[in-house]
Design a protein around this motif. Structure first.
Motif, short mmCIF file in Angstrom:
data_model
loop_
_atom_site.label_atom_id
_atom_site.label_comp_id
_atom_site.label_asym_id
_atom_site.label_seq_id
_atom_site.Cartn_x
_atom_site.Cartn_y
_atom_site.Cartn_z
N THR A 1 18.10 3.94 0.04
CA THR A 1 17.34 4.07 1.30
C THR A 1 16.05 4.85 1.05
OG1 THR A 1 19.46 4.18 2.47
CG2 THR A 1 17.48 4.76 3.72
N PRO A 2 14.93 4.16 0.84
CA PRO A 2 13.65 4.87 0.71
C PRO A 2 13.29 5.56 2.02
CG PRO A 2 13.48 2.58 -0.02
CD PRO A 2 14.77 2.71 0.70
N GLY A 3 12.43 6.57 1.93
CA GLY A 3 11.98 7.23 3.16
C GLY A 3 11.28 6.26 4.09
N GLN A 4 10.50 5.35 3.52
CA GLN A 4 9.80 4.33 4.31
C GLN A 4 9.13 3.35 3.37
OE1 GLN A 4 6.10 5.71 6.22
NE2 GLN A 4 6.39 7.67 5.18
N PHE A 5 8.87 2.16 3.88
CA PHE A 5 7.97 1.20 3.23
C PHE A 5 6.70 1.17 4.08
CE2 PHE A 5 12.21 -0.24 2.10
CZ PHE A 5 12.10 -0.54 0.76
N THR A 6 5.58 1.41 3.46
CA THR A 6 4.31 1.37 4.20
C THR A 6 3.40 0.34 3.57
OG1 THR A 6 3.46 3.18 2.84
CG2 THR A 6 4.42 3.76 4.96
N GLY A 7 2.51 -0.21 4.37
CA GLY A 7 1.60 -1.22 3.85
C GLY A 7 0.51 -1.54 4.84
N ASN A 8 -0.37 -2.43 4.45
CA ASN A 8 -1.42 -2.89 5.37
C ASN A 8 -1.73 -4.35 5.08
OD1 ASN A 8 -3.06 -2.04 2.89
ND2 ASN A 8 -4.63 -2.99 4.18
N ILE A 9 -2.30 -5.00 6.06
CA ILE A 9 -2.66 -6.40 5.95
C ILE A 9 -3.96 -6.64 6.71
CG2 ILE A 9 -1.16 -6.94 7.90
CD1 ILE A 9 -0.81 -9.74 6.73
N VAL A 10 -4.84 -7.45 6.15
CA VAL A 10 -6.08 -7.86 6.81
C VAL A 10 -5.97 -9.35 7.08
CG1 VAL A 10 -8.58 -8.03 6.65
CG2 VAL A 10 -7.40 -6.08 5.60
N LEU A 11 -5.99 -9.73 8.35
CA LEU A 11 -5.82 -11.14 8.70
C LEU A 11 -6.65 -11.48 9.92
CD1 LEU A 11 -2.35 -11.68 10.43
CD2 LEU A 11 -3.46 -9.48 10.23
N SER A 12 -6.90 -12.78 10.08
CA SER A 12 -7.66 -13.24 11.24
C SER A 12 -6.82 -13.06 12.49
CB SER A 12 -8.06 -14.71 11.07
OG SER A 12 -6.91 -15.52 10.97
N ARG A 13 -7.48 -13.00 13.63
CA ARG A 13 -6.78 -12.73 14.88
C ARG A 13 -5.77 -13.82 15.24
NH1 ARG A 13 -8.67 -8.74 18.33
NH2 ARG A 13 -10.48 -7.60 17.56
N ASP A 14 -5.95 -15.03 14.70
CA ASP A 14 -4.95 -16.08 14.94
C ASP A 14 -4.09 -16.34 13.70
OD1 ASP A 14 -6.74 -17.29 13.25
OD2 ASP A 14 -7.18 -18.99 14.56
N SER A 15 -4.26 -15.50 12.66
CA SER A 15 -3.50 -15.56 11.40
C SER A 15 -3.61 -16.90 10.70
CB SER A 15 -2.01 -15.26 11.66
OG SER A 15 -1.34 -16.36 12.23
N SER A 16 -4.69 -17.64 10.98
CA SER A 16 -4.80 -18.99 10.41
C SER A 16 -5.52 -19.01 9.07
CB SER A 16 -5.52 -19.91 11.39
OG SER A 16 -6.84 -19.44 11.62
N HIS A 17 -6.32 -17.98 8.78
CA HIS A 17 -7.07 -18.03 7.52
C HIS A 17 -7.36 -16.63 7.02
CE1 HIS A 17 -10.82 -16.95 9.65
NE2 HIS A 17 -10.34 -17.70 10.61
N ASP A 18 -7.86 -16.59 5.78
CA ASP A 18 -8.12 -15.33 5.10
C ASP A 18 -9.44 -14.74 5.54
OD1 ASP A 18 -5.91 -16.16 3.83
OD2 ASP A 18 -6.89 -16.66 1.93
N SER A 19 -9.58 -13.45 5.28
CA SER A 19 -10.88 -12.81 5.50
C SER A 19 -11.78 -13.11 4.31
CB SER A 19 -10.70 -11.30 5.64
OG SER A 19 -10.21 -10.76 4.43
N GLU A 20 -13.07 -12.78 4.45
CA GLU A 20 -14.02 -13.08 3.39
C GLU A 20 -13.69 -12.34 2.11
OE1 GLU A 20 -17.85 -12.24 4.90
OE2 GLU A 20 -17.85 -13.84 6.38
#
Length: 317
Positions: free
Chosen positions: A288-307
């Motif tokens: 049991t880790p203390g937590q898994f943390t992360g981040n994601i950069v995505l378009s508002r409709d999640s349809s495509h990648d950022s530049e």
């Protein structure tokens, strides 16, 4: 002729007097109109000033009334329930108004009746085979057993077979895998959350003081549903038996908007999950880790990648 002149002169005088009277009346009317206009402006200014004074006073009075009512209810509840009873009550009173709504009372009803309503899961997203994809890589450093005990003789009182899952876990279960961009829609905020700093549940905790803890004697996690599917897929890259909902609090997955533009969102998230490292016939062994943390950069409709690339990062502490 002189008589004619005498007749004309009085007529001119009368005409002159009439004009003077007309001018006096006109000037008097202008003064009256000007006075009324000034009075109207003064009355308007006074009304505005009174509004600026009265509205804050009313708001302050209403807030004071609410606080006094809340304090009174708190004193009554403390007298009726005692400190421990009030603590239990407060654990269910999520909006802290010292009243239990049907939604807040639901955990008690489920505990007493043993009947839970069917979970309200979102429909799983249909993946577009022609949509954008991204490939994630999993990397890990194996746990060092000598750092997990202070004893020079190792794990005292623990059989060798109990640690078999821990000893054999030396690398990710799935080093690399591809995901559809639409799968990460699970991390998008709900409709009422869109500003920087807004937080929300991705996978909501189901634990409270009445539900107790989840059992230890389990080997295989329940089938994930809804937004749990993506979390399960991500953690399965490290180990084949991730439990999305940990046995103890804190439990669940939360997210927050760190930055935003017209088209993209930078979202940070925190996952409280754990792994079952052993399988039958060995005893369960939980990591049991203390937590898994992360981040994601995505378009508002999640349809495509950022530049700069559709970025996903996940690490444990």
């Amino acid at each position: 002729m002189a008589a004619d002149v005498d007749k004309i002169i009085p007529e001119d005088k009368n005409a002159s007097l009439g004009e003077d009277e007309h001018l006096d009346k006109s000037q008097s009317g202008e003064r009256l109109a000007s006075g009324k206009s000034k009075r109207s402006r003064i009355i308007g200014a006074m009304s505005t000033l009174l509004m600026f004074i009265i509205v804050p006073l009313l708001a302050f009075g209403y807030k004071y009334y609410q606080d006094s009512q809340l304090l009174t209810r708190h004193e009554v509840a403390l007298k009726a329930l005692g400190a421990e009873g009030l603590f239990l009550f407060s654990s269910l009173d999520t909006d802290h108004d010292l009243y239990l709504s049907p939604e807040e009372f639901k955990p008690i009803a489920e505990k007493l009746t043993g009947i839970s309503p069917p979970a309200d899961f979102e429909e799983e997203v249909t993946h577009d085979p022609n949509g954008e994809t991204l490939t994630l890589e999993a990397k890990m450093q194996p746990l060092q057993l000598y750092t997990m005990t202070k004893s020079k003789d190792g794990f005292l009182g623990v059989t060798h077979s109990s640690l078999s899952g821990l000893r054999s876990w030396q690398s990710p279960a799935v080093p690399s895998t591809s995901f559809s961009a639409s799968q990460f829609r699970a991390f998008l905020p709900p409709k009422n959350k869109g500003e920087v700093g807004d937080t929300w549940w991705v996978v909501q905790s189901e634990l409270n003081i009445f539900t107790g803890y989840l059992p230890n004697n389990r080997y295989h996690p329940p089938a994930p549903r809804g937004k749990e599917v993506l979390i399960h897929s991500l953690l399965s890259m490290f180990h084949p038996r991730p439990f999305i909902k940990s046995r103890f609090a804190p439990q669940g997955t939360v997210a927050c908007i760190r930055a935003a533009s017209d088209f993209y969102l930078d979202i940070v998230f925190r996952i409280h999950a754990e792994f079952q490292l052993n399988d039958v016939p060995d005893f369960p062994f939980w990591f049991t880790p203390g937590q898994f943390t992360g981040n994601i950069v995505l378009s508002r409709d999640s349809s495509h990648d950022s530049e700069c690339g559709h970025g996903v990062a996940l690490w444990s502490h």
